[in-house]
Design a protein around this motif. Sequence first.
Motif, PDB file in Angstrom:
ATOM      1  N   SER A  43       0.806  -1.219   0.000  1.00 20.31           N
ATOM      2  CA  SER A  43       0.000   0.000   0.000  1.00 20.31           C
ATOM      3  C   SER A  43       0.842   1.274   0.000  1.00 20.31           C
ATOM      4  O   SER A  43       0.480   2.258  -0.645  1.00 20.31           O
ATOM      5  CB  SER A  43      -0.973  -0.004   1.179  1.00 20.31           C
ATOM      6  OG  SER A  43      -0.264  -0.080   2.402  1.00 20.31           O
ATOM      7  N   SER A  67      -6.051   2.884  -1.891  1.00 19.72           N
ATOM      8  CA  SER A  67      -5.656   1.762  -1.038  1.00 19.72           C
ATOM      9  C   SER A  67      -6.549   0.538  -1.240  1.00 19.72           C
ATOM     10  O   SER A  67      -6.123  -0.586  -0.995  1.00 19.72           O
ATOM     11  CB  SER A  67      -5.635   2.176   0.437  1.00 19.72           C
ATOM     12  OG  SER A  67      -6.923   2.492   0.887  1.00 19.72           O
ATOM     13  N   ASN A  70      -6.783  -3.140  -5.572  1.00 20.92           N
ATOM     14  CA  ASN A  70      -5.835  -4.223  -5.318  1.00 20.92           C
ATOM     15  C   ASN A  70      -5.247  -4.851  -6.573  1.00 20.92           C
ATOM     16  O   ASN A  70      -4.439  -5.762  -6.492  1.00 20.92           O
ATOM     17  CB  ASN A  70      -6.469  -5.290  -4.426  1.00 20.92           C
ATOM     18  CG  ASN A  70      -7.681  -5.928  -5.065  1.00 20.92           C
ATOM     19  OD1 ASN A  70      -8.178  -5.460  -6.082  1.00 20.92           O
ATOM     20  ND2 ASN A  70      -8.177  -6.980  -4.453  1.00 20.92           N
TER      21      ASN A  70
END
Length: 89
Positions: A43, A67, A70
């Motif tokens: 992250s 964040s 993914n």
Amino acid sequence: MSTKLFTLEDLKRTLREAAGVAEGVDLDGDILDTEFEVIGYESLALLEAGGLIEREYGISLDEEAVSEANTPRSFIDVVNAQLAPAQAA
């Protein structure tokens, strides 16, 4: 302002600049739907990449959206969602 969308090539360039490339990772492979952790990015690296993108494109990215992205595909979607309104202005 350019009407160009943020692409996978743009993301790979930015990731290399922000955090380098982990040993044994092939960013030129089929990574669009591969989770960032699998290709060696955590992250913090994504937030750093987001900061570079904000400066380069003159946009503001939602840290939570960044964040939660993914995979490269979802990250690119976050960036392009911000580029569209900026380009319309």
